[in-house]
Design an enzyme around this catalytic site. Structure first.
Site, PDB file in Angstrom:
ATOM      1  CE1 TYR A 202      -4.210   1.315  -0.246  1.00  0.00           C
ATOM      2  CE2 TYR A 202      -3.727   2.502   1.781  1.00  0.00           C
ATOM      3  CZ  TYR A 202      -4.534   2.276   0.697  1.00  0.00           C
ATOM      4  OH  TYR A 202      -5.675   3.017   0.540  1.00  0.00           O
ATOM      5  CE  LYS A 209      -7.079   6.071   0.898  1.00  0.00           C
ATOM      6  NZ  LYS A 209      -8.037   6.938   0.186  1.00  0.00           N
TER       7      LYS A 209
HETATM    8  P1  NAD Z   1     -12.550   3.941  -7.986  1.00  0.00           P
HETATM    9  O1  NAD Z   1     -11.434   3.669  -8.950  1.00  0.00           O
HETATM   10  O2  NAD Z   1     -13.905   3.534  -8.368  1.00  0.00           O
HETATM   11  O3  NAD Z   1     -12.562   5.483  -7.562  1.00  0.00           O
HETATM   12  C1  NAD Z   1     -11.393   6.266  -7.480  1.00  0.00           C
HETATM   13  C2  NAD Z   1     -11.759   7.596  -8.071  1.00  0.00           C
HETATM   14  O4  NAD Z   1     -10.674   8.529  -7.917  1.00  0.00           O
HETATM   15  C3  NAD Z   1     -12.081   7.505  -9.563  1.00  0.00           C
HETATM   16  O5  NAD Z   1     -13.377   7.998  -9.804  1.00  0.00           O
HETATM   17  C4  NAD Z   1     -11.037   8.402 -10.189  1.00  0.00           C
HETATM   18  O6  NAD Z   1     -11.517   9.076 -11.335  1.00  0.00           O
HETATM   19  C5  NAD Z   1     -10.758   9.360  -9.049  1.00  0.00           C
HETATM   20  N1  NAD Z   1      -9.517  10.122  -9.255  1.00  0.00           N
HETATM   21  C6  NAD Z   1      -8.246   9.665  -9.281  1.00  0.00           C
HETATM   22  N2  NAD Z   1      -7.421  10.685  -9.602  1.00  0.00           N
HETATM   23  C7  NAD Z   1      -8.193  11.790  -9.760  1.00  0.00           C
HETATM   24  C8  NAD Z   1      -7.926  13.131 -10.111  1.00  0.00           C
HETATM   25  N3  NAD Z   1      -6.685  13.579 -10.383  1.00  0.00           N
HETATM   26  N4  NAD Z   1      -8.975  14.006 -10.173  1.00  0.00           N
HETATM   27  C9  NAD Z   1     -10.228  13.592  -9.926  1.00  0.00           C
HETATM   28  N5  NAD Z   1     -10.556  12.321  -9.614  1.00  0.00           N
HETATM   29  C10 NAD Z   1      -9.543  11.438  -9.544  1.00  0.00           C
HETATM   30  O7  NAD Z   1     -12.093   3.201  -6.650  1.00  0.00           O
HETATM   31  P2  NAD Z   1     -12.696   3.225  -5.159  1.00  0.00           P
HETATM   32  O8  NAD Z   1     -12.114   2.025  -4.527  1.00  0.00           O
HETATM   33  O9  NAD Z   1     -14.162   3.421  -5.182  1.00  0.00           O
HETATM   34  O10 NAD Z   1     -11.979   4.490  -4.520  1.00  0.00           O
HETATM   35  C11 NAD Z   1     -12.679   5.518  -3.856  1.00  0.00           C
HETATM   36  C12 NAD Z   1     -11.991   5.829  -2.542  1.00  0.00           C
HETATM   37  O11 NAD Z   1     -12.151   4.717  -1.661  1.00  0.00           O
HETATM   38  C13 NAD Z   1     -10.491   6.075  -2.656  1.00  0.00           C
HETATM   39  O12 NAD Z   1     -10.126   7.111  -1.781  1.00  0.00           O
HETATM   40  C14 NAD Z   1      -9.903   4.754  -2.163  1.00  0.00           C
HETATM   41  O13 NAD Z   1      -8.595   4.896  -1.656  1.00  0.00           O
HETATM   42  C15 NAD Z   1     -10.899   4.445  -1.071  1.00  0.00           C
HETATM   43  N6  NAD Z   1     -10.890   3.069  -0.584  1.00  0.00           N
HETATM   44  C16 NAD Z   1     -11.019   2.015  -1.450  1.00  0.00           C
HETATM   45  C17 NAD Z   1     -10.997   0.726  -0.949  1.00  0.00           C
HETATM   46  C18 NAD Z   1     -11.139  -0.465  -1.880  1.00  0.00           C
HETATM   47  O14 NAD Z   1     -10.878  -1.584  -1.463  1.00  0.00           O
HETATM   48  N7  NAD Z   1     -11.549  -0.297  -3.113  1.00  0.00           N
HETATM   49  C19 NAD Z   1     -10.873   0.481   0.426  1.00  0.00           C
HETATM   50  C20 NAD Z   1     -10.746   1.576   1.279  1.00  0.00           C
HETATM   51  C21 NAD Z   1     -10.747   2.870   0.759  1.00  0.00           C
END
Ligand code: NAD
Length: 325
Positions: A202, A209
Site C-alpha cells: 500500500y 491515508k
Molecule cells: P474507484 O477507482 O472507483 O474510484 C477512485 C476515483 O478517484 C475515480 O473515480 C477516479 O476518477 C478518481 N480520481 C483519481 N485521480 C483523480 C484526479 N486527479 N482528479 C479527480 N478524480 C480522480 O475506486 P474506489 O475504490 O471506489 O476508490 C474511492 C476511494 O475509496 C479512494 O479514496 C480509495 O482509496 C478508497 N478506498 C477504497 C478501498 C477499496 O478496497 N476499493 C478500500 C478503502 C478505501
C-alpha cells in the site's frame, strides 16, 4: 483487469474452510442491507427519506463498482439531490448514465490536479444551487508501479502526486464546499486501514491515508463552529478500479475477508449505509471520526491459529507433488 484480478475473491467461499464460511453469503447480505436501507422499495426510493431536501456533491464515481456510487445510490434512495464530478471524458461517458439513473443531470468534469477545474465545479454548484448540504470525496491515486515492493523506494514524484490527489484534494474541496454551507452540513472522505497500520504494497497510499485521516480531524475542528461535520469511512476491500492497482490485491483482500470477525468482505450497500448515517441527521453529534466498515478486520491482532493451520494444510495438499508418496 479487475474481474480476473478479483476472481478469487468473488469465488472466495470455495476456498474458505468450512468453519469460516458459516456467515451469510454476499447475496443474503445485499438483500438484508437493501431492505434495511430501503433500496428495495418502489422506484428505488426509501420510505425513510433521510436525505429529503438535501443537496450534495459526489466526487469519485468511475463506474458502478465505485464506492462513491454505492454511497450515491443510497443517498438518492433517501431523497438527496445529487451533483457528480468525473475525471476525464472516458469516465464521463460512464458517470453520466449512472447519474441519470438516480435523477441527476448535474454532472461536471473535475481533475483535482488542476485547480481551475476544482474552482469551476464549485462556481457551477454555487451558481446552480446557491448552497450545499453535503460532500462525498472518494478520490485517490498512486502510481501502480509503486503499489508494490518497499515503501522505502517511493519516488519523490509519486509521493507528491499521491499526497496531492489522495490527501490534499480533500482539504481543497472541503474548504470550497464549506463556503457553500452557510447553514451547516456534512462531509465524508474514504480511507483504508493501510493508513493506520503497515499493509503490504500500500506504500505511499498508506502514508497519504494517514495524512488524510489527520486532515479529517483538523477540518472537523476548523468547520465545527459553522455546524459542518467532517468524517471518514475506512472501507474494507472492495473490487474497484483503484483497488485493482495494488499489487497482490487478490491475496491481501481475500486474506482480510477470510480473517475478519464477520468472515466476509463488505458490500457497496453497507458502505452506502455508513455514508447515509454520516451525512444525514442520524449522526449530528459525530465529527472528526474514522468509521470502519470492514467486517471488523481492523480490531484483530492476528488471525485465529486454527484458521491458519487449516489454510496451511489446504495449501500443502494442493502443492505440486503432494499425495504422491
Ligand atoms: P474507484 O477507482 O472507483 O474510484 C477512485 C476515483 O478517484 C475515480 O473515480 C477516479 O476518477 C478518481 N480520481 C483519481 N485521480 C483523480 C484526479 N486527479 N482528479 C479527480 N478524480 C480522480 O475506486 P474506489 O475504490 O471506489 O476508490 C474511492 C476511494 O475509496 C479512494 O479514496 C480509495 O482509496 C478508497 N478506498 C477504497 C478501498 C477499496 O478496497 N476499493 C478500500 C478503502 C478505501
Amino acid at each position: 483487469m479487475p474481474d480476473e484480478l478479483f476472481g478469487a475473491i468473488a469465488g472466495r467461499d470455495r476456498a474458505i474452510p468450512h468453519f469460516l464460511s458459516m456467515s451469510a453469503g454476499s447475496s443474503q447480505i445485499r438483500q438484508k442491507t437493501r431492505a434495511v436501507f430501503g433500496l428495495r422499495l418502489r422506484g428505488g426510493e426509501s420510505s425513510l427519506m433521510l436525505m429529503k431536501g438535501k443537496r450534495g456533491l459526489v466526487m469519485g464515481v468511475a463506474n458502478d463498482h465505485s464506492i462513491a456510487w454505492g454511497i450515491a445510490k443510497t443517498l438518492a434512495a433517501h431523497g438527496a439531490a445529487l451533483a457528480f464530478t468525473y475525471q476525464g471524458d472516458a469516465l464521463g461517458r460512464r458517470v453520466k448514465p449512472l447519474a441519470q439513473s438516480v435523477g441527476a443531470d448535474f454532472v461536471l468534469p473535475c481533475d483535482v490536479e488542476d485547480v481551475a477545474s476544482v474552482d469551476s465545479v464549485f462556481t457551477a454548484v454555487g451558481n446552480k444551487w446557491g448552497n450545499l448540504d453535503f460532500l462525498v470525496h472518494a478520490i485517490a491515486y498512486s502510481d501502480k508501479n509503486e503499489l508494490k515492493g518497499r515503501y522505502a523506494d517511493t519516488s519523490r514524484e509519486n509521493f507528491l502526486r499521491t499526497m496531492m490527489i489522495s490527501c490534499f484534494s480533500f482539504t481543497e474541496v472541503a474548504r470550497r464546499a464549506a463556503d457553500l454551507m452557510p447553514n451547516g452540513g456534512a462531509m465524508i472522505t474514504l480511507t483504508y486501514n493501510g493508513g493506520l497500520r503497515a499493509m503490504p504494497n500500500y506504500n505511499a497510499m498508506g502514508v497519504a491515508k494517514a495524512a488524510l485521516e489527520a486532515s479529517v480531524r483538523y477540518l472537523a475542528v476548523d468547520f465545527g463552529g459553522s455546524g459542518i461535520r467532517v468524517n471518514a469511512i475506512s472501507a474494507g476491500p472492495i473490487r474497484t478500479l483503484a483497488g485493482a492497482g495494488i499489487n497482490d490485491a487478490r491475496f491481501m483482500f481475500a486474506f482480510q475477508q477470510r480473517h475478519s470477525p464477520l468472515h466476509r468482505g463488505v458490500t457497496l450497500e453497507e458502505l452506502g449505509g455508513a455514508g447515509l448515517y454520516l451525512l444525514s441527521d442520524l449522526s449530528t453529534g459525530v465529527t472528526g471520526e474514522i468509521h470502519f466498515v470492514d467486517s471488523g478486520y481492523n480490531i484483530i491482532a492476528m488471525p485465529n491459529p486454527e484458521a491458519l493451520r487449516t489454510e496451511a494444510a489446504a495449501a500443502s495438499a494442493q502443492a505440486p507433488g503432494s499425495g504422491e508418496d
